[in-house]
Design a protein around this motif. Sequence first.
Motif, PDB file in Angstrom:
ATOM      1  N   ASP A  86      21.396  24.091  13.167  1.00 29.74           N
ATOM      2  CA  ASP A  86      21.334  25.492  12.784  1.00 29.74           C
ATOM      3  C   ASP A  86      22.595  25.817  11.986  1.00 29.74           C
ATOM      4  OD1 ASP A  86      20.875  28.208  12.626  1.00 29.74           O
ATOM      5  OD2 ASP A  86      20.671  28.508  14.773  1.00 29.74           O
ATOM      6  N   ALA A  87      22.485  26.755  11.072  1.00 26.64           N
ATOM      7  CA  ALA A  87      23.641  27.142  10.257  1.00 26.64           C
ATOM      8  C   ALA A  87      24.775  27.691  11.108  1.00 26.64           C
ATOM      9  CB  ALA A  87      23.218  28.164   9.210  1.00 26.64           C
ATOM     10  N   VAL A  88      24.483  28.103  12.331  1.00 26.60           N
ATOM     11  CA  VAL A  88      25.499  28.622  13.244  1.00 26.60           C
ATOM     12  C   VAL A  88      26.553  27.559  13.541  1.00 26.60           C
ATOM     13  CG1 VAL A  88      25.851  29.472  15.608  1.00 26.60           C
ATOM     14  CG2 VAL A  88      23.891  30.242  14.284  1.00 26.60           C
ATOM     15  N   PHE A  89      26.183  26.293  13.432  1.00 29.14           N
ATOM     16  CA  PHE A  89      27.093  25.208  13.794  1.00 29.14           C
ATOM     17  C   PHE A  89      27.810  24.587  12.602  1.00 29.14           C
ATOM     18  CE2 PHE A  89      24.439  25.552  17.501  1.00 29.14           C
ATOM     19  CZ  PHE A  89      25.352  25.445  18.519  1.00 29.14           C
ATOM     20  N   GLY A  90      27.390  24.815  11.391  1.00 28.52           N
ATOM     21  CA  GLY A  90      28.081  24.251  10.233  1.00 28.52           C
ATOM     22  C   GLY A  90      27.995  22.736  10.196  1.00 28.52           C
ATOM     23  N   GLN A  91      29.120  22.077   9.927  1.00 30.84           N
ATOM     24  CA  GLN A  91      29.132  20.620   9.811  1.00 30.84           C
ATOM     25  C   GLN A  91      29.201  19.949  11.171  1.00 30.84           C
ATOM     26  OE1 GLN A  91      32.348  19.475   7.252  1.00 30.84           O
ATOM     27  NE2 GLN A  91      31.052  19.610   5.446  1.00 30.84           N
ATOM     28  N   ILE A  92      28.425  18.878  11.294  1.00 31.92           N
ATOM     29  CA  ILE A  92      28.390  18.106  12.530  1.00 31.92           C
ATOM     30  C   ILE A  92      28.601  16.642  12.184  1.00 31.92           C
ATOM     31  CG2 ILE A  92      26.978  17.456  14.513  1.00 31.92           C
ATOM     32  CD1 ILE A  92      25.372  20.059  13.945  1.00 31.92           C
ATOM     33  N   PHE A  93      29.478  15.985  12.919  1.00 30.29           N
ATOM     34  CA  PHE A  93      29.716  14.558  12.747  1.00 30.29           C
ATOM     35  C   PHE A  93      29.289  13.845  14.028  1.00 30.29           C
ATOM     36  CE2 PHE A  93      32.387  16.338   9.554  1.00 30.29           C
ATOM     37  CZ  PHE A  93      32.439  15.385   8.540  1.00 30.29           C
ATOM     38  N   ILE A  94      28.502  12.787  13.849  1.00 25.76           N
ATOM     39  CA  ILE A  94      28.052  11.981  14.986  1.00 25.76           C
ATOM     40  C   ILE A  94      28.482  10.548  14.732  1.00 25.76           C
ATOM     41  CG2 ILE A  94      26.076  11.156  16.309  1.00 25.76           C
ATOM     42  CD1 ILE A  94      24.532  13.626  15.285  1.00 25.76           C
ATOM     43  N   SER A  95      29.235   9.980  15.649  1.00 24.42           N
ATOM     44  CA  SER A  95      29.604   8.572  15.505  1.00 24.42           C
ATOM     45  C   SER A  95      28.747   7.749  16.458  1.00 24.42           C
ATOM     46  CB  SER A  95      31.089   8.353  15.792  1.00 24.42           C
ATOM     47  OG  SER A  95      31.355   8.518  17.158  1.00 24.42           O
ATOM     48  N   ASP A  96      28.369   6.565  15.995  1.00 18.88           N
ATOM     49  CA  ASP A  96      27.527   5.685  16.794  1.00 18.88           C
ATOM     50  C   ASP A  96      27.664   4.269  16.256  1.00 18.88           C
ATOM     51  OD1 ASP A  96      25.656   4.761  18.604  1.00 18.88           O
ATOM     52  OD2 ASP A  96      23.926   5.536  17.515  1.00 18.88           O
ATOM     53  N   THR A  97      27.449   3.311  17.104  1.00 19.21           N
ATOM     54  CA  THR A  97      27.521   1.910  16.673  1.00 19.21           C
ATOM     55  C   THR A  97      26.190   1.405  16.132  1.00 19.21           C
ATOM     56  OG1 THR A  97      27.053   1.201  18.937  1.00 19.21           O
ATOM     57  CG2 THR A  97      29.377   1.342  18.279  1.00 19.21           C
ATOM     58  N   HIS A  98      25.133   2.208  16.249  1.00 22.45           N
ATOM     59  CA  HIS A  98      23.811   1.831  15.752  1.00 22.45           C
ATOM     60  C   HIS A  98      23.338   2.876  14.734  1.00 22.45           C
ATOM     61  CE1 HIS A  98      24.102  -0.131  19.695  1.00 22.45           C
ATOM     62  NE2 HIS A  98      23.439  -1.099  19.100  1.00 22.45           N
ATOM     63  N   ALA A  99      23.570   2.609  13.466  1.00 25.88           N
ATOM     64  CA  ALA A  99      23.260   3.569  12.412  1.00 25.88           C
ATOM     65  C   ALA A  99      21.783   3.949  12.376  1.00 25.88           C
ATOM     66  CB  ALA A  99      23.692   3.022  11.055  1.00 25.88           C
ATOM     67  N   LYS A 100      20.906   3.000  12.568  1.00 25.01           N
ATOM     68  CA  LYS A 100      19.466   3.260  12.495  1.00 25.01           C
ATOM     69  C   LYS A 100      19.034   4.246  13.577  1.00 25.01           C
ATOM     70  CE  LYS A 100      15.172   2.276  11.227  1.00 25.01           C
ATOM     71  NZ  LYS A 100      14.546   3.506  10.827  1.00 25.01           N
ATOM     72  N   ARG A 101      19.528   4.094  14.768  1.00 21.20           N
ATOM     73  CA  ARG A 101      19.195   4.991  15.877  1.00 21.20           C
ATOM     74  C   ARG A 101      19.611   6.425  15.554  1.00 21.20           C
ATOM     75  NH1 ARG A 101      21.952   3.445  21.416  1.00 21.20           N
ATOM     76  NH2 ARG A 101      23.811   3.751  20.168  1.00 21.20           N
ATOM     77  N   THR A 102      20.822   6.583  15.059  1.00 21.87           N
ATOM     78  CA  THR A 102      21.320   7.912  14.714  1.00 21.87           C
ATOM     79  C   THR A 102      20.537   8.489  13.546  1.00 21.87           C
ATOM     80  OG1 THR A 102      23.508   7.281  15.474  1.00 21.87           O
ATOM     81  CG2 THR A 102      23.368   9.216  14.078  1.00 21.87           C
ATOM     82  N   GLU A 103      20.276   7.670  12.548  1.00 24.44           N
ATOM     83  CA  GLU A 103      19.529   8.159  11.384  1.00 24.44           C
ATOM     84  C   GLU A 103      18.132   8.635  11.786  1.00 24.44           C
ATOM     85  OE1 GLU A 103      18.478   6.970   6.795  1.00 24.44           O
ATOM     86  OE2 GLU A 103      18.969   5.365   8.193  1.00 24.44           O
ATOM     87  N   ASP A 104      17.463   7.913  12.644  1.00 26.06           N
ATOM     88  CA  ASP A 104      16.124   8.308  13.084  1.00 26.06           C
ATOM     89  C   ASP A 104      16.140   9.678  13.762  1.00 26.06           C
ATOM     90  OD1 ASP A 104      15.079   5.940  12.108  1.00 26.06           O
ATOM     91  OD2 ASP A 104      14.979   4.965  14.076  1.00 26.06           O
ATOM     92  N   ILE A 105      17.134   9.914  14.578  1.00 28.20           N
ATOM     93  CA  ILE A 105      17.224  11.207  15.266  1.00 28.20           C
ATOM     94  C   ILE A 105      17.559  12.326  14.283  1.00 28.20           C
ATOM     95  CG2 ILE A 105      18.635  12.528  16.907  1.00 28.20           C
ATOM     96  CD1 ILE A 105      18.557  10.095  18.722  1.00 28.20           C
ATOM     97  N   VAL A 106      18.499  12.078  13.399  1.00 26.21           N
ATOM     98  CA  VAL A 106      18.884  13.114  12.431  1.00 26.21           C
ATOM     99  C   VAL A 106      17.736  13.400  11.458  1.00 26.21           C
ATOM    100  CG1 VAL A 106      20.505  13.692  10.598  1.00 26.21           C
ATOM    101  CG2 VAL A 106      21.331  12.604  12.679  1.00 26.21           C
ATOM    102  N   LYS A 107      17.011  12.387  11.046  1.00 28.23           N
ATOM    103  CA  LYS A 107      15.859  12.580  10.157  1.00 28.23           C
ATOM    104  C   LYS A 107      14.839  13.527  10.767  1.00 28.23           C
ATOM    105  CE  LYS A 107      15.301   8.505   7.286  1.00 28.23           C
ATOM    106  NZ  LYS A 107      14.514   7.281   7.078  1.00 28.23           N
TER     107      LYS A 107
END
Length: 74
Positions: A42-63
């Motif tokens: 939501d725009a209420v939160f602005g920028q969000i950074f997520i670090s993870d050792t498995h890029a594909k897992r994070t990308e799937d969730i963000v997508k």
Amino acid sequence: MKLAQFEFIKQQSGQLPILLFDDIFDKLDESRVQKIVTMVNDAVFGQIFISDTHAKRTEDIVKSTHQSYKLFQL
């Protein structure tokens, strides 16, 4: 706790702080991470950074949020 800190800093500074979820999968399962990412999508939160050792897992969730994003690999 992280969201409470975000809200406190936002109220004190009057600006949107950057929300950092560092290695979030270490403490939460994929379903809970999905819920958190959806909640802060939501725009209420602005920028969000997520670090993870498995890029594909994070990308799937963000997508799944249908928002713009960038992946950085270090």
